[in-house]
Design an enzyme around this catalytic site. Structure first.
Site, PDB file in Angstrom:
ATOM      1  N   LYS A  77     -77.874  15.058 -26.611  1.00 44.84           N
ATOM      2  CA  LYS A  77     -77.433  16.309 -27.229  1.00 44.84           C
ATOM      3  C   LYS A  77     -78.473  17.521 -26.922  1.00 44.84           C
ATOM      4  O   LYS A  77     -79.261  16.762 -28.176  1.00 44.84           O
ATOM      5  CB  LYS A  77     -75.710  16.561 -27.908  1.00 44.84           C
ATOM      6  N   SER A 155     -68.513  22.916 -28.727  1.00 45.93           N
ATOM      7  CA  SER A 155     -70.675  23.413 -28.252  1.00 45.93           C
ATOM      8  C   SER A 155     -71.258  21.835 -27.228  1.00 45.93           C
ATOM      9  O   SER A 155     -72.170  22.422 -26.498  1.00 45.93           O
ATOM     10  CB  SER A 155     -71.531  23.247 -28.821  1.00 45.93           C
ATOM     11  N   SER A 179     -66.620  20.612 -31.745  1.00 47.20           N
ATOM     12  CA  SER A 179     -67.139  20.975 -30.925  1.00 47.20           C
ATOM     13  C   SER A 179     -67.582  19.394 -30.458  1.00 47.20           C
ATOM     14  O   SER A 179     -68.431  19.552 -29.534  1.00 47.20           O
ATOM     15  CB  SER A 179     -68.730  20.705 -31.852  1.00 47.20           C
TER      16      SER A 179
END
Length: 492
Positions: A77, A155, A179
Protein backbone atom coordinates in the site's frame (compact mmCIF):
# COMPACT_ATOMS: atom_id res chain seq x y z
CA UNK A 1 -3.73 -22.41 -13.58
CA UNK A 2 -1.34 -19.44 -13.65
CA UNK A 3 0.97 -19.16 -10.67
CA UNK A 4 -0.32 -15.68 -9.84
CA UNK A 5 -3.66 -17.25 -8.87
CA UNK A 6 -2.06 -19.37 -6.13
CA UNK A 7 -2.41 -18.75 -2.43
CA UNK A 8 0.64 -17.84 -0.36
CA UNK A 9 0.54 -21.25 1.30
CA UNK A 10 0.44 -23.12 -2.02
CA UNK A 11 3.23 -20.99 -3.50
CA UNK A 12 5.37 -21.42 -0.39
CA UNK A 13 5.13 -25.19 -0.63
CA UNK A 14 5.78 -25.21 -4.40
CA UNK A 15 8.83 -22.96 -4.01
CA UNK A 16 10.30 -25.16 -1.29
CA UNK A 17 9.76 -28.28 -3.39
CA UNK A 18 11.40 -26.63 -6.39
CA UNK A 19 8.23 -26.93 -8.49
CA UNK A 20 8.54 -23.25 -9.47
CA UNK A 21 11.17 -20.55 -9.05
CA UNK A 22 10.59 -17.22 -7.34
CA UNK A 23 11.54 -15.51 -10.61
CA UNK A 24 8.89 -17.42 -12.57
CA UNK A 25 6.28 -16.77 -9.87
CA UNK A 26 7.15 -13.08 -9.90
CA UNK A 27 7.01 -12.90 -13.70
CA UNK A 28 3.54 -14.44 -13.61
CA UNK A 29 2.38 -11.61 -11.34
CA UNK A 30 4.17 -8.87 -13.33
CA UNK A 31 2.47 -10.09 -16.52
CA UNK A 32 -0.92 -10.01 -14.79
CA UNK A 33 -0.25 -6.49 -13.47
CA UNK A 34 0.65 -5.15 -16.91
CA UNK A 35 -2.60 -6.56 -18.30
CA UNK A 36 -4.69 -4.97 -15.54
CA UNK A 37 -4.04 -1.25 -15.87
CA UNK A 38 -7.81 -0.68 -16.16
CA UNK A 39 -8.15 -1.68 -12.49
CA UNK A 40 -5.87 1.16 -11.34
CA UNK A 41 -4.62 -1.01 -8.47
CA UNK A 42 -0.86 -0.49 -8.90
CA UNK A 43 0.27 3.14 -9.01
CA UNK A 44 4.05 2.54 -9.00
CA UNK A 45 5.30 -0.69 -10.55
CA UNK A 46 8.73 -1.93 -9.44
CA UNK A 47 9.59 -4.82 -11.78
CA UNK A 48 13.37 -4.38 -11.51
CA UNK A 49 13.28 -4.45 -7.72
CA UNK A 50 10.89 -7.41 -7.83
CA UNK A 51 13.12 -9.50 -10.08
CA UNK A 52 16.25 -8.68 -8.05
CA UNK A 53 14.43 -9.75 -4.88
CA UNK A 54 13.11 -12.88 -6.60
CA UNK A 55 16.61 -13.90 -7.69
CA UNK A 56 17.85 -13.38 -4.13
CA UNK A 57 14.92 -15.47 -2.87
CA UNK A 58 15.79 -18.29 -5.25
CA UNK A 59 19.33 -18.30 -3.85
CA UNK A 60 17.95 -18.53 -0.30
CA UNK A 61 15.58 -21.32 -1.31
CA UNK A 62 18.44 -23.25 -2.88
CA UNK A 63 20.50 -22.79 0.28
CA UNK A 64 17.64 -24.06 2.45
CA UNK A 65 17.18 -20.64 4.10
CA UNK A 66 13.53 -20.07 3.25
CA UNK A 67 11.17 -18.31 5.66
CA UNK A 68 7.47 -18.68 4.84
CA UNK A 69 7.34 -15.55 2.67
CA UNK A 70 10.59 -16.22 0.80
CA UNK A 71 9.91 -15.64 -2.90
CA UNK A 72 6.28 -14.58 -2.38
CA UNK A 73 5.26 -11.60 -4.60
CA UNK A 74 3.34 -8.92 -2.66
CA UNK A 75 1.83 -5.51 -3.26
CA UNK A 76 2.57 -2.67 -0.83
CA UNK A 77 0.00 0.00 0.00
CA UNK A 78 1.25 3.48 -0.89
CA UNK A 79 1.03 4.46 2.81
CA UNK A 80 4.18 2.42 3.62
CA UNK A 81 7.51 4.17 3.12
CA UNK A 82 9.73 2.16 0.79
CA UNK A 83 13.32 3.29 0.37
CA UNK A 84 13.96 4.97 -2.98
CA UNK A 85 10.45 4.21 -4.25
CA UNK A 86 7.67 6.84 -4.48
CA UNK A 87 5.62 6.81 -1.28
CA UNK A 88 2.89 9.42 -1.65
CA UNK A 89 -0.07 8.27 0.46
CA UNK A 90 -2.01 8.94 -2.78
CA UNK A 91 -1.65 12.68 -2.17
CA UNK A 92 -0.34 15.47 -4.39
CA UNK A 93 1.35 17.04 -1.39
CA UNK A 94 3.84 14.14 -1.33
CA UNK A 95 4.39 14.04 -5.07
CA UNK A 96 8.00 13.14 -5.79
CA UNK A 97 8.75 11.96 -2.25
CA UNK A 98 11.13 8.99 -2.21
CA UNK A 99 12.04 8.02 1.36
CA UNK A 100 15.62 7.45 2.44
CA UNK A 101 14.43 4.73 4.81
CA UNK A 102 12.26 1.62 4.90
CA UNK A 103 9.17 1.14 7.06
CA UNK A 104 9.52 -1.52 9.74
CA UNK A 105 6.80 -3.64 8.11
CA UNK A 106 8.41 -3.67 4.67
CA UNK A 107 11.83 -4.26 6.25
CA UNK A 108 10.43 -7.34 8.00
CA UNK A 109 8.84 -8.59 4.79
CA UNK A 110 11.99 -8.11 2.74
CA UNK A 111 14.12 -9.73 5.46
CA UNK A 112 11.77 -12.71 5.15
CA UNK A 113 12.51 -12.87 1.41
CA UNK A 114 9.24 -11.35 0.13
CA UNK A 115 9.13 -9.71 -3.29
CA UNK A 116 7.72 -6.19 -3.81
CA UNK A 117 5.80 -5.89 -7.08
CA UNK A 118 4.98 -2.22 -6.58
CA UNK A 119 2.93 0.33 -4.63
CA UNK A 120 -0.85 0.11 -4.44
CA UNK A 121 -3.61 2.67 -4.80
CA UNK A 122 -5.54 3.99 -1.80
CA UNK A 123 -7.65 6.88 -0.58
CA UNK A 124 -5.59 10.01 0.05
CA UNK A 125 -3.90 9.71 3.45
CA UNK A 126 -6.21 6.71 4.04
CA UNK A 127 -9.21 9.04 4.30
CA UNK A 128 -12.08 7.44 2.42
CA UNK A 129 -14.20 4.35 1.98
CA UNK A 130 -14.23 4.04 -1.81
CA UNK A 131 -10.71 4.84 -3.12
CA UNK A 132 -12.17 7.90 -4.85
CA UNK A 133 -10.05 10.46 -2.98
CA UNK A 134 -6.77 9.19 -4.48
CA UNK A 135 -4.65 11.65 -6.45
CA UNK A 136 -4.00 8.83 -8.93
CA UNK A 137 -7.68 8.32 -9.71
CA UNK A 138 -9.75 5.53 -8.24
CA UNK A 139 -8.95 1.83 -8.19
CA UNK A 140 -11.73 -0.39 -9.57
CA UNK A 141 -13.24 -3.50 -8.05
CA UNK A 142 -12.55 -6.57 -10.25
CA UNK A 143 -16.13 -7.66 -9.49
CA UNK A 144 -18.50 -6.01 -11.96
CA UNK A 145 -22.22 -5.74 -12.68
CA UNK A 146 -23.05 -5.14 -16.33
CA UNK A 147 -21.16 -1.99 -17.32
CA UNK A 148 -21.10 -0.48 -13.84
CA UNK A 149 -17.67 -0.04 -12.32
CA UNK A 150 -17.73 -0.70 -8.59
CA UNK A 151 -15.63 0.57 -5.73
CA UNK A 152 -13.11 -1.84 -4.24
CA UNK A 153 -13.69 -0.08 -0.92
CA UNK A 154 -11.24 2.04 0.98
CA UNK A 155 -8.89 3.14 2.02
CA UNK A 156 -6.98 -0.03 1.07
CA UNK A 157 -8.86 -0.30 -2.23
CA UNK A 158 -5.83 -0.92 -4.42
CA UNK A 159 -4.66 -3.70 -2.09
CA UNK A 160 -8.08 -5.37 -2.18
CA UNK A 161 -8.43 -5.08 -5.95
CA UNK A 162 -4.91 -6.45 -6.56
CA UNK A 163 -5.44 -9.51 -4.36
CA UNK A 164 -8.94 -10.24 -5.67
CA UNK A 165 -7.75 -9.94 -9.28
CA UNK A 166 -4.74 -12.25 -8.67
CA UNK A 167 -2.22 -9.53 -9.46
CA UNK A 168 -0.27 -10.49 -6.33
CA UNK A 169 -0.44 -13.24 -3.74
CA UNK A 170 -1.08 -10.83 -0.87
CA UNK A 171 -0.90 -7.15 -0.01
CA UNK A 172 -0.31 -4.89 2.94
CA UNK A 173 -3.17 -2.72 4.13
CA UNK A 174 -3.84 -0.32 6.98
CA UNK A 175 -6.98 -0.01 9.06
CA UNK A 176 -7.98 3.14 10.97
CA UNK A 177 -11.75 2.63 10.97
CA UNK A 178 -12.25 -0.40 8.71
CA UNK A 179 -9.85 0.24 5.84
CA UNK A 180 -8.70 -3.40 5.66
CA UNK A 181 -11.96 -5.14 6.54
CA UNK A 182 -14.41 -3.14 4.40
CA UNK A 183 -12.47 -3.47 1.10
CA UNK A 184 -11.81 -7.14 1.87
CA UNK A 185 -15.56 -7.70 2.22
CA UNK A 186 -16.27 -5.76 -1.00
CA UNK A 187 -13.84 -7.86 -3.04
CA UNK A 188 -14.31 -11.34 -1.58
CA UNK A 189 -10.95 -11.69 0.17
CA UNK A 190 -9.69 -11.99 3.77
CA UNK A 191 -8.42 -8.99 5.70
CA UNK A 192 -7.33 -8.79 9.33
CA UNK A 193 -6.77 -5.71 11.47
CA UNK A 194 -4.54 -6.88 14.35
CA UNK A 195 -4.62 -5.67 17.95
CA UNK A 196 -3.33 -2.11 18.22
CA UNK A 197 0.40 -2.42 18.85
CA UNK A 198 0.86 -5.87 17.32
CA UNK A 199 2.39 -4.46 14.11
CA UNK A 200 4.79 -1.50 14.04
CA UNK A 201 3.53 1.79 12.65
CA UNK A 202 7.04 3.16 12.10
CA UNK A 203 7.44 4.32 8.51
CA UNK A 204 3.70 4.17 7.84
CA UNK A 205 2.34 7.62 6.95
CA UNK A 206 0.14 8.58 9.89
CA UNK A 207 -3.57 9.35 9.69
CA UNK A 208 -4.85 8.91 13.28
CA UNK A 209 -2.04 7.58 15.44
CA UNK A 210 -4.15 6.01 18.19
CA UNK A 211 -6.27 4.11 15.65
CA UNK A 212 -3.97 3.19 12.72
CA UNK A 213 -2.86 -0.42 12.44
CA UNK A 214 -1.27 -2.31 9.55
CA UNK A 215 -2.37 -5.80 8.55
CA UNK A 216 -2.44 -8.31 5.68
CA UNK A 217 -4.99 -8.74 2.88
CA UNK A 218 -4.97 -12.22 1.38
CA UNK A 219 -6.84 -14.92 -0.53
CA UNK A 220 -7.37 -17.17 2.51
CA UNK A 221 -7.30 -17.21 6.29
CA UNK A 222 -4.20 -19.44 6.26
CA UNK A 223 -2.43 -16.87 4.10
CA UNK A 224 -3.44 -14.12 6.53
CA UNK A 225 -1.93 -16.12 9.40
CA UNK A 226 1.35 -16.66 7.52
CA UNK A 227 1.55 -13.01 6.45
CA UNK A 228 0.65 -11.59 9.88
CA UNK A 229 3.38 -13.62 11.59
CA UNK A 230 5.97 -12.01 9.30
CA UNK A 231 4.62 -8.47 9.84
CA UNK A 232 4.28 -8.61 13.62
CA UNK A 233 6.74 -7.97 16.40
CA UNK A 234 8.05 -5.37 18.81
CA UNK A 235 9.75 -2.31 17.35
CA UNK A 236 11.76 0.04 19.57
CA UNK A 237 11.19 2.81 17.01
CA UNK A 238 7.41 2.73 17.67
CA UNK A 239 6.49 3.72 21.23
CA UNK A 240 3.07 2.07 20.85
CA UNK A 241 4.53 -1.26 19.69
CA UNK A 242 3.85 -4.07 22.16
CA UNK A 243 6.86 -5.97 23.51
CA UNK A 244 5.19 -9.36 23.19
CA UNK A 245 6.28 -12.60 21.52
CA UNK A 246 4.75 -13.33 18.11
CA UNK A 247 2.90 -16.65 18.10
CA UNK A 248 2.83 -19.01 15.13
CA UNK A 249 -0.55 -17.90 13.86
CA UNK A 250 -0.69 -20.62 11.23
CA UNK A 251 -0.24 -23.31 13.89
CA UNK A 252 -3.32 -21.91 15.65
CA UNK A 253 -5.53 -22.97 12.72
CA UNK A 254 -6.75 -26.22 14.27
CA UNK A 255 -10.30 -25.94 12.97
CA UNK A 256 -11.58 -26.84 16.45
CA UNK A 257 -13.86 -24.30 18.15
CA UNK A 258 -15.93 -26.74 20.19
CA UNK A 259 -17.08 -25.11 23.41
CA UNK A 260 -16.15 -21.62 22.27
CA UNK A 261 -18.66 -18.88 22.95
CA UNK A 262 -19.58 -16.53 20.06
CA UNK A 263 -21.33 -13.26 20.90
CA UNK A 264 -24.01 -11.71 18.69
CA UNK A 265 -24.39 -8.02 19.64
CA UNK A 266 -27.98 -6.84 19.46
CA UNK A 267 -26.91 -3.25 18.78
CA UNK A 268 -25.57 -4.26 15.35
CA UNK A 269 -29.13 -5.03 14.17
CA UNK A 270 -29.65 -1.58 12.77
CA UNK A 271 -32.73 0.02 11.22
CA UNK A 272 -32.74 -0.39 7.47
CA UNK A 273 -30.23 -3.25 7.44
CA UNK A 274 -30.66 -5.12 4.13
CA UNK A 275 -32.36 -8.50 4.50
CA UNK A 276 -29.43 -10.14 2.70
CA UNK A 277 -26.99 -8.90 5.35
CA UNK A 278 -29.29 -10.07 8.14
CA UNK A 279 -29.64 -13.51 6.52
CA UNK A 280 -25.89 -13.84 5.96
CA UNK A 281 -25.24 -12.96 9.60
CA UNK A 282 -27.68 -15.62 10.78
CA UNK A 283 -26.14 -18.14 8.38
CA UNK A 284 -22.67 -17.40 9.75
CA UNK A 285 -23.90 -17.96 13.31
CA UNK A 286 -25.40 -21.30 12.24
CA UNK A 287 -22.07 -22.33 10.67
CA UNK A 288 -20.18 -21.64 13.88
CA UNK A 289 -22.87 -23.39 15.94
CA UNK A 290 -22.64 -26.45 13.69
CA UNK A 291 -18.88 -26.46 14.35
CA UNK A 292 -19.53 -26.81 18.06
CA UNK A 293 -19.53 -23.19 19.24
CA UNK A 294 -22.16 -21.76 21.54
CA UNK A 295 -23.98 -18.72 20.13
CA UNK A 296 -25.00 -16.14 22.75
CA UNK A 297 -26.70 -12.77 22.54
CA UNK A 298 -24.65 -9.93 24.00
CA UNK A 299 -25.03 -6.18 24.42
CA UNK A 300 -22.54 -3.50 23.41
CA UNK A 301 -24.68 -0.56 24.49
CA UNK A 302 -22.41 2.29 23.40
CA UNK A 303 -22.13 1.08 19.81
CA UNK A 304 -24.51 3.78 18.57
CA UNK A 305 -22.04 6.46 19.63
CA UNK A 306 -19.05 4.86 17.90
CA UNK A 307 -19.34 6.50 14.49
CA UNK A 308 -19.71 10.10 15.78
CA UNK A 309 -16.92 9.54 18.33
CA UNK A 310 -14.65 8.16 15.61
CA UNK A 311 -15.32 11.11 13.32
CA UNK A 312 -14.25 13.47 16.10
CA UNK A 313 -11.14 11.59 17.26
CA UNK A 314 -9.77 10.58 13.83
CA UNK A 315 -9.94 14.08 12.26
CA UNK A 316 -8.47 15.61 15.44
CA UNK A 317 -5.44 13.34 15.22
CA UNK A 318 -5.22 13.86 11.45
CA UNK A 319 -5.23 17.62 11.94
CA UNK A 320 -2.14 17.29 14.13
CA UNK A 321 -0.38 14.65 12.02
CA UNK A 322 -0.86 16.44 8.71
CA UNK A 323 0.42 19.78 10.02
CA UNK A 324 3.92 18.60 9.02
CA UNK A 325 3.12 18.80 5.29
CA UNK A 326 3.98 22.38 4.43
CA UNK A 327 6.24 22.27 1.36
CA UNK A 328 9.37 23.25 3.25
CA UNK A 329 11.51 20.11 3.26
CA UNK A 330 9.90 17.60 0.86
CA UNK A 331 6.92 17.02 -1.38
CA UNK A 332 4.92 19.63 -3.25
CA UNK A 333 5.60 23.34 -2.86
CA UNK A 334 3.34 25.92 -4.48
CA UNK A 335 4.73 28.53 -6.85
CA UNK A 336 4.81 31.86 -5.07
CA UNK A 337 4.22 35.36 -6.34
CA UNK A 338 6.38 38.38 -5.63
CA UNK A 339 5.71 39.54 -2.11
CA UNK A 340 4.51 36.16 -0.85
CA UNK A 341 5.93 35.15 2.51
CA UNK A 342 6.06 31.97 4.57
CA UNK A 343 2.37 32.17 5.47
CA UNK A 344 1.33 32.39 1.81
CA UNK A 345 3.63 29.45 0.99
CA UNK A 346 1.94 27.31 3.65
CA UNK A 347 -1.55 28.30 2.59
CA UNK A 348 -1.03 27.81 -1.14
CA UNK A 349 0.94 24.58 -0.77
CA UNK A 350 -1.63 22.95 1.50
CA UNK A 351 -4.56 24.18 -0.59
CA UNK A 352 -3.00 22.71 -3.74
CA UNK A 353 -1.57 19.57 -2.15
CA UNK A 354 -4.51 18.27 -0.12
CA UNK A 355 -7.70 17.02 -1.75
CA UNK A 356 -11.21 18.08 -0.61
CA UNK A 357 -11.80 15.16 1.78
CA UNK A 358 -8.46 15.62 3.52
CA UNK A 359 -9.07 19.36 3.80
CA UNK A 360 -12.52 18.66 5.27
CA UNK A 361 -11.12 16.36 7.94
CA UNK A 362 -8.27 18.72 8.81
CA UNK A 363 -10.78 21.54 9.32
CA UNK A 364 -13.10 19.35 11.41
CA UNK A 365 -10.15 18.16 13.49
CA UNK A 366 -8.82 21.66 14.04
CA UNK A 367 -12.30 22.81 15.07
CA UNK A 368 -12.86 20.07 17.66
CA UNK A 369 -9.40 20.73 19.16
CA UNK A 370 -9.94 24.50 19.42
CA UNK A 371 -10.12 26.11 22.85
CA UNK A 372 -13.85 26.72 22.85
CA UNK A 373 -14.85 23.23 21.68
CA UNK A 374 -12.18 20.85 23.04
CA UNK A 375 -14.27 19.70 26.00
CA UNK A 376 -17.58 19.65 24.13
CA UNK A 377 -16.28 17.47 21.31
CA UNK A 378 -12.84 15.93 21.66
CA UNK A 379 -12.88 15.17 25.39
CA UNK A 380 -16.43 13.85 25.18
CA UNK A 381 -15.48 11.58 22.27
CA UNK A 382 -12.55 10.22 24.29
CA UNK A 383 -14.91 9.37 27.15
CA UNK A 384 -17.26 7.60 24.73
CA UNK A 385 -14.29 5.67 23.38
CA UNK A 386 -13.48 4.44 26.89
CA UNK A 387 -17.09 3.29 27.33
CA UNK A 388 -16.99 1.42 24.01
CA UNK A 389 -13.82 -0.38 25.10
CA UNK A 390 -15.45 -1.23 28.43
CA UNK A 391 -18.42 -2.80 26.61
CA UNK A 392 -16.05 -5.21 24.87
CA UNK A 393 -14.07 -5.86 28.06
CA UNK A 394 -17.26 -6.84 29.88
CA UNK A 395 -18.34 -9.16 27.05
CA UNK A 396 -15.00 -10.95 27.04
CA UNK A 397 -14.92 -11.09 30.84
CA UNK A 398 -18.29 -12.85 30.68
CA UNK A 399 -16.69 -15.66 28.70
CA UNK A 400 -17.23 -14.62 25.09
CA UNK A 401 -14.35 -15.81 22.88
CA UNK A 402 -15.24 -13.95 19.69
CA UNK A 403 -17.96 -11.66 18.38
CA UNK A 404 -19.69 -12.14 15.01
CA UNK A 405 -21.07 -9.15 13.09
CA UNK A 406 -21.60 -8.06 9.49
CA UNK A 407 -18.50 -6.53 7.90
CA UNK A 408 -20.32 -3.93 5.80
CA UNK A 409 -23.87 -2.57 5.50
CA UNK A 410 -24.03 -3.56 1.81
CA UNK A 411 -22.07 -5.10 -1.04
CA UNK A 412 -19.82 -2.89 -3.19
CA UNK A 413 -21.52 0.18 -4.60
CA UNK A 414 -20.89 1.90 -7.91
CA UNK A 415 -18.09 4.42 -8.27
CA UNK A 416 -19.56 7.90 -8.02
CA UNK A 417 -22.81 6.68 -6.48
CA UNK A 418 -21.93 7.82 -2.97
CA UNK A 419 -20.53 11.16 -4.03
CA UNK A 420 -22.83 13.72 -2.48
CA UNK A 421 -22.83 17.01 -0.65
CA UNK A 422 -23.28 15.04 2.58
CA UNK A 423 -20.08 13.10 3.40
CA UNK A 424 -21.91 11.28 6.22
CA UNK A 425 -23.45 9.02 3.56
CA UNK A 426 -19.96 7.68 2.82
CA UNK A 427 -18.95 7.60 6.49
CA UNK A 428 -21.78 5.17 7.26
CA UNK A 429 -19.80 2.45 5.46
CA UNK A 430 -17.69 2.22 8.63
CA UNK A 431 -20.64 1.58 10.94
CA UNK A 432 -19.69 -2.05 11.74
CA UNK A 433 -15.91 -1.60 11.84
CA UNK A 434 -14.98 1.57 13.78
CA UNK A 435 -15.72 0.08 17.21
CA UNK A 436 -12.84 -2.37 16.76
CA UNK A 437 -10.36 0.48 16.18
CA UNK A 438 -11.71 2.57 19.04
CA UNK A 439 -11.27 -0.41 21.38
CA UNK A 440 -7.89 -1.45 19.92
CA UNK A 441 -9.11 -5.01 19.22
CA UNK A 442 -8.30 -7.47 16.42
CA UNK A 443 -10.97 -7.93 13.74
CA UNK A 444 -11.09 -10.02 10.58
CA UNK A 445 -13.37 -10.00 7.53
CA UNK A 446 -14.11 -13.35 5.88
CA UNK A 447 -15.99 -13.77 2.55
CA UNK A 448 -19.07 -15.89 3.20
CA UNK A 449 -21.46 -15.53 0.26
CA UNK A 450 -22.80 -13.58 -2.70
CA UNK A 451 -25.75 -11.19 -2.75
CA UNK A 452 -28.59 -11.31 -5.27
CA UNK A 453 -26.47 -9.27 -7.71
CA UNK A 454 -23.63 -11.78 -7.51
CA UNK A 455 -21.34 -9.58 -5.43
CA UNK A 456 -19.35 -10.83 -2.41
CA UNK A 457 -20.47 -10.26 1.16
CA UNK A 458 -18.30 -10.71 4.23
CA UNK A 459 -18.76 -11.29 7.93
CA UNK A 460 -16.57 -9.84 10.66
CA UNK A 461 -15.19 -11.66 13.67
CA UNK A 462 -13.86 -9.58 16.57
CA UNK A 463 -11.43 -11.18 19.02
CA UNK A 464 -9.86 -10.66 22.41
CA UNK A 465 -6.80 -8.38 22.48
CA UNK A 466 -3.57 -10.18 21.51
CA UNK A 467 -5.51 -13.34 20.60
CA UNK A 468 -5.16 -13.12 16.81
CA UNK A 469 -4.40 -16.84 16.66
CA UNK A 470 -7.70 -17.75 18.29
CA UNK A 471 -9.52 -15.19 16.15
CA UNK A 472 -7.98 -16.56 12.94
CA UNK A 473 -8.96 -20.08 13.99
CA UNK A 474 -12.60 -18.95 14.28
CA UNK A 475 -12.24 -17.28 10.87
CA UNK A 476 -10.74 -20.49 9.47
CA UNK A 477 -13.77 -22.49 10.66
CA UNK A 478 -16.14 -19.92 9.14
CA UNK A 479 -14.18 -19.90 5.87
CA UNK A 480 -14.29 -23.70 5.55
CA UNK A 481 -17.99 -23.86 6.38
CA UNK A 482 -18.87 -21.10 3.90
CA UNK A 483 -16.83 -22.69 1.12
CA UNK A 484 -16.53 -19.36 -0.70
CA UNK A 485 -14.65 -20.00 -3.95
CA UNK A 486 -16.27 -17.45 -6.27
CA UNK A 487 -13.94 -15.25 -8.33
CA UNK A 488 -14.65 -12.14 -10.38
CA UNK A 489 -15.03 -12.74 -14.11
CA UNK A 490 -12.05 -11.24 -15.92
CA UNK A 491 -13.10 -8.14 -17.88
CA UNK A 492 -10.04 -5.91 -17.53
Amino acid sequence: MSANTWTIAAARDALRKGEISAVDLTMSCLTAIDAADDLGAFVHKTPDIALDQARAADARLKAGDAPDLCGIPLGIKDLFCTKGVPSQAASNILRGFRPEYESTVTSKLFDAGAVMLGKLNMDEFAMGSSNETSCYGNAVNPWKIDDRKLTPGGSSGGSAAAVAADLCLGATGTDTGGSIRQPAAFTGIVGIKPTYGRVSRWGVVAFASSLDQAGPMTKSVRDAAIFLSAMSGHDAKDSTSADLPVPDFEAALTGDIRGKKIGIPKEYRMDGMPAEIEALWAKGADMLRDAGAEIVDISLPHTKYALPAYYVIAPAEASSNLARYDGVRYGHRAELQAGDGITEMYEKTRAEGFGPEVQRRIMVGTYVLSAGFYDAYYNRARKVRALIKRDFDLAFAAGVDAILTPATPSSAFGLGEMASADPVEMYLNDVFTVTVNLAGLPGVSVPVGLDAKGLPLGLQLIGRPWEEGDLLNHAYVLERAAGFVAKPGKWW
